[in-house]
Write an enzyme that holds these catalytic residues in place. Structure first.
Site, PDB file in Angstrom:
ATOM      1  N   ASP A 120       0.972   4.949   1.815  1.00 37.56           N
ATOM      2  CA  ASP A 120       0.033   5.631   3.314  1.00 37.56           C
ATOM      3  C   ASP A 120      -1.310   6.295   2.673  1.00 37.56           C
ATOM      4  OD1 ASP A 120       1.564   3.618   4.524  1.00 37.56           O
ATOM      5  OD2 ASP A 120       2.609   5.864   5.062  1.00 37.56           O
TER       6      ASP A 120
ATOM      7  N   ARG B 248       5.363   6.513  13.179  1.00 38.93           N
ATOM      8  CA  ARG B 248       5.761   7.258  11.997  1.00 38.93           C
ATOM      9  C   ARG B 248       5.247   8.396  11.751  1.00 38.93           C
ATOM     10  NH1 ARG B 248       1.678   3.921   7.722  1.00 38.93           N
ATOM     11  NH2 ARG B 248       0.587   6.038   8.206  1.00 38.93           N
TER      12      ARG B 248
ATOM     13  N   HIS C   8       4.889   0.406   0.145  1.00 33.43           N
ATOM     14  CA  HIS C   8       5.329  -0.293   0.707  1.00 33.43           C
ATOM     15  C   HIS C   8       4.743  -1.595   1.726  1.00 33.43           C
ATOM     16  CE1 HIS C   8       4.176   3.130   3.835  1.00 33.43           C
ATOM     17  NE2 HIS C   8       3.465   1.794   4.025  1.00 33.43           N
TER      18      HIS C   8
ATOM     19  N   HIS D  37       0.877  -1.334   0.009  1.00 33.94           N
ATOM     20  CA  HIS D  37      -0.110   0.047  -0.036  1.00 33.94           C
ATOM     21  C   HIS D  37       0.665   1.126   0.232  1.00 33.94           C
ATOM     22  CE1 HIS D  37       0.806  -0.155   4.184  1.00 33.94           C
ATOM     23  NE2 HIS D  37       0.753   1.075   3.952  1.00 33.94           N
TER      24      HIS D  37
HETATM   25  C1  SIN Z   1       3.832   1.228   7.581  1.00 28.66           C
HETATM   26  O1  SIN Z   1       2.736   1.039   6.845  1.00 28.66           O
HETATM   27  O2  SIN Z   1       3.908   2.515   7.217  1.00 28.66           O
HETATM   28  C2  SIN Z   1       4.113   0.448   8.616  1.00 28.66           C
HETATM   29  C3  SIN Z   1       5.222   0.096   8.116  1.00 28.66           C
HETATM   30  C4  SIN Z   1       6.207  -1.242   8.766  1.00 28.66           C
HETATM   31  O3  SIN Z   1       5.625  -1.399   9.782  1.00 28.66           O
HETATM   32  O4  SIN Z   1       7.149  -1.624   8.278  1.00 28.66           O
END
Ligand code: SIN
Length: 322
Positions: free
Chosen positions: A126, A295, A278, A124
């Protein structure tokens, strides 16, 4: 033949780590206030390499927020139900399977993964459910497992360029819908699924975006769909839409466009959310280990397609700045 690219500057070193995406940045200490030139170099590296990695940056929440703010306003989470923040730092989203247990109950992660419609359903960008998804995300590792827990990113500009010309011509003019819980099959007959649906239906976020996004800073074209968020292509039947999306999803998650990052406490990944997707790790849920990440996201704007079409809000509110 040069296998890695290294850029030397007065401030930072940027070392490319994979063929299409990813660079490691050294020569900078994020506990210190950065000068404007260094901030500009880091941002340029993000635009060029799509995701950049820092190591051994043992900063706290306040420094993380301050670092993010050097690159733009931070994004508020779309609502209280969307994730948890550390006490006193609402700007941060904490990514921790144990936090999900508190919200959804024990075994949530396992239950949810079993609902994935394919092995790539977790890829996805974000918050593309919002009409103005974040421009970029900065993820910091606090606790990491000794093994496992890596994150992967893919370069959606390179993936777009890798499509055959007739396919690029087709997708250039398409629009697609984005919503939460897209890569999973939730059933009304399952009590736990109903609880998850209730949480998200009480606070829906749906947007329609161009399938190809013109990057507002570089002018590059990027595929702007992902298995974890894109529900359908507008104007097509479900079957037609499914086939086109599956083709794009398989293509953009091909290994050739990706990079994989091994986290340690103090590692940071900083990615351009407009030119990447990602995939959060799926290989540590069965282990008795902690993985705690934090984040911040940078406020973004609606996407614009090659034909000038713009993202449209369907449900919810635009994301706001803190
Ligand atoms: C995310 O999707 O922003 C987190 C990615 C992760 O936990 O590696």
């Amino acid at each position: 033949m040069t296998l890695t690219l290294t850029t030397h500057s007065t401030a930072i070193d940027v070392r490319q780590v994979a063929g299409h995406i990813g660079a490691e940045i050294s020569g900078v200490d994020l506990r210190e206030e950065l000068d404007d030139a260094t901030v500009a170099e880091i941002w340029q590296a993000v635009l060029t390499h799509r995701v950049v990695f820092f190591r051994e940056q043992h900063i706290g929440h306040a420094q993380h927020i301050a670092f993010g703010r050097r690159f733009g306003a931070l994004t508020r989470r779309p609502g209280k139900k969307h994730g948890v923040a550390p006490e006193g730092f609402p700007e941060i989203l904490t990514v921790d399977p144990k936090a999900d247990v508190e919200r959804y109950g024990k075994g949530f992660e396992e239950h949810y993964r079993r609902k994935w419609v394919s092995g790539i359903a977790g890829w996805h960008s974000d918050l593309t459910q919002a009409v103005n998804p974040p421009n970029a995300s900065i993820l910091r590792a606090e606790k990491t497992p000794v093994f496992g827990g890596d994150t992967q990113w893919t370069n959606t500009v390179a993936a777009y360029a890798g499509l055959a010309q007739p396919l690029r011509d087709l997708v250039d003019s398409l629009q697609a819908e984005h919503a939460f819980f897209t890569g999973v099959h939730l059933r009304h007959s399952d009590e736990r699924d109903r609880e998850i649906l209730k949480i998200y239906c009480g606070d829906p976020q749906v947007a329609v975006h161009p399938v190809v996004r013109v990057h507002p800073e570089t002018g590059e074209k990027a595929l702007f769909v992902s298995p974890g968020s894109t529900t359908r292509i507008m104007g097509f039947t479900e079957v037609e839409s499914r086939h086109i999306l599956d083709l794009l999803f398989q293509h953009l998650t091909s290994a050739e466009y990706t990079v994989r990052f091994r986290w340690e406490p103090g590692s940071i990944a900083f990615w351009d959310n407009r030119s990447t997707c990602h995939f959060a790790p799926t290989d540590f849920g069965h282990l008795e280990v902690d993985r705690v990440m934090h984040r911040v996201t940078l406020l973004g704007e609606p996407a614009v397609g090659p034909d000038g079409s713009r993202s449209e809000l369907v449900e919810g509110e635009p994301l706001n700045a803190w």
